[in-house]
Design a protein around this motif. Structure first.
Motif, PDB file in Angstrom:
ATOM      1  N   GLU A 189     -10.113 -61.369  15.634  1.00  0.00           N
ATOM      2  CA  GLU A 189     -10.449 -62.101  16.655  1.00  0.00           C
ATOM      3  C   GLU A 189     -12.102 -62.013  17.242  1.00  0.00           C
ATOM      4  OE1 GLU A 189      -8.284 -63.023  21.588  1.00  0.00           O
ATOM      5  OE2 GLU A 189      -7.702 -62.954  19.109  1.00  0.00           O
ATOM      6  N   GLY A 190     -12.311 -62.595  17.695  1.00  0.00           N
ATOM      7  CA  GLY A 190     -14.365 -62.087  18.056  1.00  0.00           C
ATOM      8  C   GLY A 190     -14.959 -62.291  17.679  1.00  0.00           C
ATOM      9  N   GLU A 191     -15.745 -61.854  17.732  1.00  0.00           N
ATOM     10  CA  GLU A 191     -17.396 -61.212  17.082  1.00  0.00           C
ATOM     11  C   GLU A 191     -17.838 -60.484  17.034  1.00  0.00           C
ATOM     12  OE1 GLU A 191     -19.349 -64.224  15.818  1.00  0.00           O
ATOM     13  OE2 GLU A 191     -17.472 -65.152  16.322  1.00  0.00           O
ATOM     14  N   LEU A 192     -18.021 -59.386  18.743  1.00  0.00           N
ATOM     15  CA  LEU A 192     -18.070 -58.145  17.890  1.00  0.00           C
ATOM     16  C   LEU A 192     -17.281 -56.780  18.369  1.00  0.00           C
ATOM     17  CD1 LEU A 192     -20.643 -55.873  17.049  1.00  0.00           C
ATOM     18  CD2 LEU A 192     -20.921 -56.273  20.164  1.00  0.00           C
ATOM     19  N   LEU A 193     -16.711 -56.274  17.138  1.00  0.00           N
ATOM     20  CA  LEU A 193     -15.764 -55.171  17.454  1.00  0.00           C
ATOM     21  C   LEU A 193     -16.276 -53.925  17.705  1.00  0.00           C
ATOM     22  CD1 LEU A 193     -13.662 -55.361  14.417  1.00  0.00           C
ATOM     23  CD2 LEU A 193     -13.680 -56.185  16.436  1.00  0.00           C
ATOM     24  N   LEU A 194     -15.538 -53.066  18.857  1.00  0.00           N
ATOM     25  CA  LEU A 194     -16.283 -52.017  19.625  1.00  0.00           C
ATOM     26  C   LEU A 194     -15.251 -50.795  19.092  1.00  0.00           C
ATOM     27  CD1 LEU A 194     -18.313 -52.967  22.105  1.00  0.00           C
ATOM     28  CD2 LEU A 194     -19.430 -52.223  20.469  1.00  0.00           C
ATOM     29  N   GLN A 195     -15.533 -49.764  18.943  1.00  0.00           N
ATOM     30  CA  GLN A 195     -14.666 -48.650  18.806  1.00  0.00           C
ATOM     31  C   GLN A 195     -13.884 -48.089  20.010  1.00  0.00           C
ATOM     32  OE1 GLN A 195     -16.077 -45.063  17.827  1.00  0.00           O
ATOM     33  NE2 GLN A 195     -14.290 -43.581  17.540  1.00  0.00           N
ATOM     34  N   GLY A 196     -12.579 -48.060  20.008  1.00  0.00           N
ATOM     35  CA  GLY A 196     -11.961 -48.059  21.686  1.00  0.00           C
ATOM     36  C   GLY A 196     -11.675 -48.994  22.006  1.00  0.00           C
ATOM     37  N   VAL A 197     -12.362 -50.092  22.319  1.00  0.00           N
ATOM     38  CA  VAL A 197     -12.273 -51.257  23.031  1.00  0.00           C
ATOM     39  C   VAL A 197     -10.875 -52.522  22.276  1.00  0.00           C
ATOM     40  CG1 VAL A 197     -13.205 -53.327  24.135  1.00  0.00           C
ATOM     41  CG2 VAL A 197     -13.964 -51.025  24.561  1.00  0.00           C
ATOM     42  N   HIS A 198     -11.593 -52.076  21.360  1.00  0.00           N
ATOM     43  CA  HIS A 198     -11.038 -53.321  19.316  1.00  0.00           C
ATOM     44  C   HIS A 198     -10.392 -52.610  19.027  1.00  0.00           C
ATOM     45  CE1 HIS A 198     -14.481 -55.770  21.563  1.00  0.00           C
ATOM     46  NE2 HIS A 198     -13.607 -56.196  21.753  1.00  0.00           N
ATOM     47  N   ASP A 199      -9.320 -51.748  19.291  1.00  0.00           N
ATOM     48  CA  ASP A 199      -9.390 -50.876  18.157  1.00  0.00           C
ATOM     49  C   ASP A 199      -7.429 -51.328  17.894  1.00  0.00           C
ATOM     50  OD1 ASP A 199     -10.628 -48.864  17.925  1.00  0.00           O
ATOM     51  OD2 ASP A 199      -9.290 -47.148  19.140  1.00  0.00           O
ATOM     52  N   ASN A 200      -7.105 -51.840  18.176  1.00  0.00           N
ATOM     53  CA  ASN A 200      -5.734 -52.644  17.900  1.00  0.00           C
ATOM     54  C   ASN A 200      -6.218 -54.069  16.971  1.00  0.00           C
ATOM     55  OD1 ASN A 200      -4.434 -50.340  18.724  1.00  0.00           O
ATOM     56  ND2 ASN A 200      -4.260 -51.447  20.807  1.00  0.00           N
ATOM     57  N   VAL A 201      -7.637 -54.030  17.321  1.00  0.00           N
ATOM     58  CA  VAL A 201      -7.766 -55.943  16.309  1.00  0.00           C
ATOM     59  C   VAL A 201      -7.646 -55.729  15.586  1.00  0.00           C
ATOM     60  CG1 VAL A 201      -9.042 -57.289  16.551  1.00  0.00           C
ATOM     61  CG2 VAL A 201      -9.377 -56.289  18.007  1.00  0.00           C
ATOM     62  N   PRO A 202      -6.669 -57.073  14.589  1.00  0.00           N
ATOM     63  CA  PRO A 202      -6.335 -56.770  12.960  1.00  0.00           C
ATOM     64  C   PRO A 202      -7.414 -57.218  12.231  1.00  0.00           C
ATOM     65  CG  PRO A 202      -4.682 -58.432  14.357  1.00  0.00           C
ATOM     66  CD  PRO A 202      -5.403 -57.425  15.688  1.00  0.00           C
ATOM     67  N   ILE A 203      -7.811 -57.050  11.728  1.00  0.00           N
ATOM     68  CA  ILE A 203      -8.682 -56.723  10.196  1.00  0.00           C
ATOM     69  C   ILE A 203      -7.755 -57.813   9.401  1.00  0.00           C
ATOM     70  CG2 ILE A 203     -10.679 -57.320   9.398  1.00  0.00           C
ATOM     71  CD1 ILE A 203     -11.502 -54.967  11.461  1.00  0.00           C
ATOM     72  N   GLN A 204      -8.541 -59.361   8.608  1.00  0.00           N
ATOM     73  CA  GLN A 204      -6.548 -59.589   7.704  1.00  0.00           C
ATOM     74  C   GLN A 204      -8.153 -59.998   6.605  1.00  0.00           C
ATOM     75  OE1 GLN A 204      -5.260 -63.685   8.045  1.00  0.00           O
ATOM     76  NE2 GLN A 204      -2.701 -62.565   7.796  1.00  0.00           N
ATOM     77  N   LEU A 205      -7.970 -59.535   5.461  1.00  0.00           N
ATOM     78  CA  LEU A 205      -8.260 -59.564   4.001  1.00  0.00           C
ATOM     79  C   LEU A 205      -7.991 -60.823   4.091  1.00  0.00           C
ATOM     80  CD1 LEU A 205     -10.927 -58.554   2.355  1.00  0.00           C
ATOM     81  CD2 LEU A 205      -8.643 -57.597   1.120  1.00  0.00           C
ATOM     82  N   LEU A 206      -9.162 -61.752   3.744  1.00  0.00           N
ATOM     83  CA  LEU A 206      -8.449 -63.218   3.038  1.00  0.00           C
ATOM     84  C   LEU A 206      -8.966 -63.514   1.683  1.00  0.00           C
ATOM     85  CD1 LEU A 206     -10.661 -65.511   5.353  1.00  0.00           C
ATOM     86  CD2 LEU A 206      -8.424 -64.803   5.801  1.00  0.00           C
ATOM     87  N   LYS A 207      -9.944 -63.024   0.975  1.00  0.00           N
ATOM     88  CA  LYS A 207      -9.880 -62.305  -0.073  1.00  0.00           C
ATOM     89  C   LYS A 207     -10.280 -61.235  -0.841  1.00  0.00           C
ATOM     90  CE  LYS A 207     -13.923 -65.259  -0.073  1.00  0.00           C
ATOM     91  NZ  LYS A 207     -15.143 -66.172  -0.180  1.00  0.00           N
ATOM     92  N   ASP A 208      -9.912 -61.065  -2.326  1.00  0.00           N
ATOM     93  CA  ASP A 208      -9.783 -59.869  -2.288  1.00  0.00           C
ATOM     94  C   ASP A 208     -10.827 -59.582  -3.243  1.00  0.00           C
ATOM     95  OD1 ASP A 208      -8.895 -60.980  -4.648  1.00  0.00           O
ATOM     96  OD2 ASP A 208      -7.889 -59.289  -4.578  1.00  0.00           O
ATOM     97  N   SER A 209     -12.084 -60.644  -3.618  1.00  0.00           N
ATOM     98  CA  SER A 209     -13.699 -60.523  -4.309  1.00  0.00           C
ATOM     99  C   SER A 209     -14.362 -61.583  -3.717  1.00  0.00           C
ATOM    100  CB  SER A 209     -13.263 -60.717  -5.937  1.00  0.00           C
ATOM    101  OG  SER A 209     -12.552 -61.560  -5.906  1.00  0.00           O
ATOM    102  N   VAL A 210     -15.482 -61.339  -3.990  1.00  0.00           N
ATOM    103  CA  VAL A 210     -16.678 -62.443  -3.118  1.00  0.00           C
ATOM    104  C   VAL A 210     -17.308 -63.029  -4.686  1.00  0.00           C
ATOM    105  CG1 VAL A 210     -18.487 -62.603  -1.918  1.00  0.00           C
ATOM    106  CG2 VAL A 210     -16.993 -60.116  -2.133  1.00  0.00           C
TER     107      VAL A 210
END
Length: 67
Positions: free
Chosen positions: A46-67
């Motif tokens: 969620e969001g565009e820019l993640l900042l340490q402290g403020v966004h520590d609880n934002v989940p990052i989901q892996l959509l595919k494991d190879s590019v």
């Protein structure tokens, strides 16, 4: 530490990823790397820019494991 959801997708919070020493050594510019991965639809969060402290609880989901 990563978790699999009911659909089998892997996710990790930004705080855990940011504080991991192995990750910090591999990705010097973690935020930029995540933004590029999001543009290429490799990860999603969620969001565009993640900042340490403020966004520590934002989940990052892996959509595919190879590019």
């Amino acid at each position: 530490l990563s978790l699999k959801d009911a659909d089998g997708k892997v996710s990790v919070t930004f705080g855990i990823l940011f504080s991991d020493d192995r990750c910090a050594n591999i990705f010097e510019a973690l935020v930029g790397t995540l933004r590029a991965a999001k543009r290429k639809k490799v990860v999603t969060y969620e969001g565009e820019l993640l900042l340490q402290g403020v966004h520590d609880n934002v989940p990052i989901q892996l959509l595919k494991d190879s590019v």
